[in-house]
Design an enzyme around this catalytic site. Structure first.
Site, PDB file in Angstrom:
ATOM      1  N   LYS A 192      -9.235 -45.044  52.953  1.00  0.00           N
ATOM      2  CA  LYS A 192     -10.464 -45.085  53.850  1.00  0.00           C
ATOM      3  C   LYS A 192     -11.437 -45.828  53.161  1.00  0.00           C
ATOM      4  CE  LYS A 192      -8.881 -41.479  56.326  1.00  0.00           C
ATOM      5  NZ  LYS A 192      -7.337 -41.909  56.419  1.00  0.00           N
TER       6      LYS A 192
ATOM      7  N   THR B  44       4.615 -51.907  50.944  1.00  0.00           N
ATOM      8  CA  THR B  44       5.068 -50.666  50.406  1.00  0.00           C
ATOM      9  C   THR B  44       5.731 -49.710  51.584  1.00  0.00           C
ATOM     10  OG1 THR B  44       3.366 -50.507  48.986  1.00  0.00           O
ATOM     11  CG2 THR B  44       4.460 -48.534  49.032  1.00  0.00           C
TER      12      THR B  44
ATOM     13  N   LYS C 180      -0.640 -56.103  50.154  1.00  0.00           N
ATOM     14  CA  LYS C 180      -1.751 -55.601  51.053  1.00  0.00           C
ATOM     15  C   LYS C 180      -1.118 -55.757  52.599  1.00  0.00           C
ATOM     16  CE  LYS C 180      -3.791 -53.306  49.404  1.00  0.00           C
ATOM     17  NZ  LYS C 180      -3.397 -51.869  48.871  1.00  0.00           N
TER      18      LYS C 180
HETATM   19  P1  A3P Z   1      -5.109 -50.520  53.437  1.00  0.00           P
HETATM   20  O1  A3P Z   1      -4.771 -49.503  52.423  1.00  0.00           O
HETATM   21  O2  A3P Z   1      -6.009 -51.275  53.074  1.00  0.00           O
HETATM   22  O3  A3P Z   1      -5.281 -49.763  54.933  1.00  0.00           O
HETATM   23  P2  A3P Z   1       0.819 -52.883  50.669  1.00  0.00           P
HETATM   24  O4  A3P Z   1       1.664 -51.775  50.515  1.00  0.00           O
HETATM   25  O5  A3P Z   1       1.412 -54.311  50.951  1.00  0.00           O
HETATM   26  O6  A3P Z   1      -0.153 -52.805  49.648  1.00  0.00           O
HETATM   27  O7  A3P Z   1       0.020 -52.814  51.780  1.00  0.00           O
HETATM   28  C1  A3P Z   1      -1.069 -51.593  52.028  1.00  0.00           C
HETATM   29  C2  A3P Z   1      -1.364 -51.561  53.509  1.00  0.00           C
HETATM   30  O8  A3P Z   1      -0.352 -51.265  54.457  1.00  0.00           O
HETATM   31  C3  A3P Z   1      -2.534 -50.678  53.881  1.00  0.00           C
HETATM   32  O9  A3P Z   1      -3.691 -51.434  53.629  1.00  0.00           O
HETATM   33  C4  A3P Z   1      -1.989 -50.097  55.283  1.00  0.00           C
HETATM   34  O10 A3P Z   1      -2.967 -50.779  56.351  1.00  0.00           O
HETATM   35  C5  A3P Z   1      -1.010 -51.055  55.729  1.00  0.00           C
HETATM   36  N1  A3P Z   1       0.354 -49.844  56.217  1.00  0.00           N
HETATM   37  C6  A3P Z   1       1.038 -50.267  57.253  1.00  0.00           C
HETATM   38  N2  A3P Z   1       1.746 -49.575  57.651  1.00  0.00           N
HETATM   39  C7  A3P Z   1       1.565 -48.381  56.859  1.00  0.00           C
HETATM   40  C8  A3P Z   1       2.262 -47.001  56.538  1.00  0.00           C
HETATM   41  N3  A3P Z   1       3.159 -46.477  57.602  1.00  0.00           N
HETATM   42  N4  A3P Z   1       1.500 -46.107  55.715  1.00  0.00           N
HETATM   43  C9  A3P Z   1       0.372 -46.569  54.886  1.00  0.00           C
HETATM   44  N5  A3P Z   1      -0.049 -47.719  55.084  1.00  0.00           N
HETATM   45  C10 A3P Z   1       0.560 -48.679  55.887  1.00  0.00           C
END
Ligand code: A3P
Length: 361
Positions: A320, A102, A98
Site C-alpha cells: 500500500k 513473485t 516489480k
Molecule cells: P506492488 O507491491 O508495487 O503493488 P515482483 O514480485 O516482481 O517484485 O512484483 C511485485 C508486484 O506484483 C506488486 O507490486 C503487485 O502489484 C504485483 N502483483 C501481481 N499479481 C500479484 C499477486 N497475485 N499478489 C501480489 N502482488 C501481485
C-alpha cells in the site's frame, strides 16, 4: 639468429585422470621424447604461474563462458556416472523486478510438473547465477540448487531471478549453457514499474530512496549528485524494455521467448497461466481457474487452499502506497514511451523479417 619462442600450453582435464594415471604418464613421456630427440628446449612452470602466463597471453579467456558438458558425446563418455546434466533449468523467469515475478513464481510451483530451485541463503529465494559473480563458481555449484528430476521428459525445472532481464551478460551466458531453455519475461507500464521499485527501495530503507523524492529521482540531470543519479539508473534502466529484449533476441530465437502482460497476470492470472502452460508444453494441464481465488482482503489473486483458506504473497508484494502524482505520471509515461522504444543507446533493430516473440495480451 634470434631464437624463436613458441609457447604451447597444454591443459589437462583433471576428471579424466581421476582413476587413471595413463594420461599424465603419456604426457610426461611425450615431453621426454621431444626433449631427447629434438633440439627444442622445453620449459615449464608450476601450475599457478602457468595459469598466470596463460591469462597474460589470452586475457579474453579470463571470463569463462560455461557450456553444457553433456552436449559433447566424448565428454559424456568420460564423465563420472554420478554426474548429470539433467539438473539444469528448462526455463527461466527473468524479470524485470516489480512486474509480478513473485506471483508468477507462486503460480508456477503449484503445477505438479514444475519444480523450482531450492532457495539460496545469500540472495533469498533467487540463485542469481548468470548475472553476478556466482557464475564464476561454475556449473556444479549451479546444478546443486536443482533436484535430479524423477522424469526428465515431463519434469520442468526452472529458476526465477528478476535481475536477469536487464543484465548485459545474462543472455549470452544463458544461451551458452542452456540454449534450448525458454525465457519468460513480464512487462507492465514502465512508469508504474519504476514507481513500484522506488516504493520497494523505500520500504527496504535504501538511504538514497528515503532521501530523494520520486520526482527528484526521475528528473535528475547530469549535474545531480552521483548518489541520486545512481538511484535513477537503478530505477529506470530495467524499464528500457526494447533494449533488453533486443539483447535477449540476439541470443535466443523469438519462439523461445514469452512476454507476459503483467497487468493481465494481476487481473486474470488463470488465462495467463493457461498460455504459460501451452508455451512451455508442460503436462498435465493444471486448472488454475479452480486453484486460484481473488482475495478481497489482499486485493489480489491468491492460491486457494483447503477449507476456503488462501495463500497470498506476503506484505512486500501488493504494497500500500500513495498513487503516483498525476503530473509526474504523465511526464514519466511520455519519457517511458521514448526510452522503452529506443533505449538510451539508440534505435531498436527493425529489420524486416525479424520475427516477434510470443506476446500475451
Ligand atoms: P506492488 O507491491 O508495487 O503493488 P515482483 O514480485 O516482481 O517484485 O512484483 C511485485 C508486484 O506484483 C506488486 O507490486 C503487485 O502489484 C504485483 N502483483 C501481481 N499479481 C500479484 C499477486 N497475485 N499478489 C501480489 N502482488 C501481485
Amino acid at each position: 639468429m634470434e631464437s624463436m619462442r613458441v609457447i604451447s600450453i597444454f591443459m589437462t582435464h583433471l576428471s579424466n585422470y581421476g582413476n587413471d594415471r595413463l594420461g599424465l604418464y603419456t604426457f610426461v613421456n611425450l615431453a621426454n621424447f621431444v626433449h631427447t630427440w629434438t633440439n627444442l628446449k622445453l620449459q615449464t612452470l608450476p601450475p599457478v604461474q602457468l595459469a598466470h602466463k596463460y591469462f597474460e597471453l589470452f586475457p579474453e579467456q579470463k571470463d569463462p563462458l560455461w557450456q553444457n558438458p553433456c552436449d559433447d558425446k566424448r565428454h559424456r563418455d568420460i564423465w563420472s556416472k554420478e554426474k548429470t546434466c539433467d539438473r539444469l533449468p528448462k526455463f527461466l523467469v527473468v524479470g524485470p523486478q516489480k512486474t509480478g515475478t513473485t506471483a508468477l513464481y507462486l503460480f508456477l510451483i503449484m503445477h505438479p510438473s514444475i519444480i523450482s530451485n531450492s532457495p539460496s541463503p545469500k540472495t533469498f529465494e533467487e540463485v542469481q547465477f548468470f548475472n553476478r559473480n556466482n557464475y564464476h563458481r561454475g556449473i556444479d555449484w549451479y546444478m546443486d540448487f536443482f533436484p535430479t528430476p524423477s522424469n526428465v521428459t515431463t519434469d520442468f525445472l526452472f529458476e526465477k531471478s528478476a535481475n536477469y532481464f536487464h543484465s548485459e551478460e545474462v543472455p549470452r551466458r544463458a544461451a551458452s549453457l542452456i540454449p534450448k531453455a525458454k525465457i519468460i519475461t513480464i512487462l507492465i507500464d514502465p512508469s508504474d514499474r519504476a514507481y513500484s521499485w522506488y516504493q520497494h527501495q523505500r520500504s527496504h530503507e535504501d538511504p538514497a530512496a528515503l532521501k530523494f523524492s520520486f520526482y527528484q529521482v526521475i528528473t535528475a540531470g547530469p549535474r545531480a549528485p552521483s548518489e541520486l543519479r545512481a538511484l535513477q539508473k537503478r530505477c529506470l534502466a530495467p524499464g528500457w524494455y526494447a533494449t533488453h529484449i533486443e539483447r535477449w533476441l540476439t541470443y535466443f530465437p523469438p519462439y523461445q521467448l514469452l512476454i507476459i502482460d503483467g497487468q493481465q497476470l494481476r487481473t486474470d492470472p488463470s488465462t495467463v497461466m493457461d498460455e504459460v502452460q501451452k508455451f512451455l508444453g508442460v503436462s498435465p494441464h493444471y486448472n488454475y481457474s479452480e486453484a486460484l481465488t481473488f482475495d478481497s482482503h489482499k486485493g489480489f489473486w491468491c492460491q486457494l487452499l483447503e477449507e476456503g483458506k488462501t495463500k497470498c504473497l506476503g506484505k512486500s508484494k501488493g504494497r500500500k502506497y500513495p498513487p503516483m502524482d498525476s503530473e509526474i505520471s504523465r511526464a514519466l509515461k511520455k519519457q517511458c514511451v521514448v526510452l522503452s522504444r529506443y533505449g538510451p543507446f539508440g534505435g531498436v533493430n527493425t529489420e524486416p523479417g525479424l520475427k516477434s516473440p510470443n506476446y500475451m495480451s
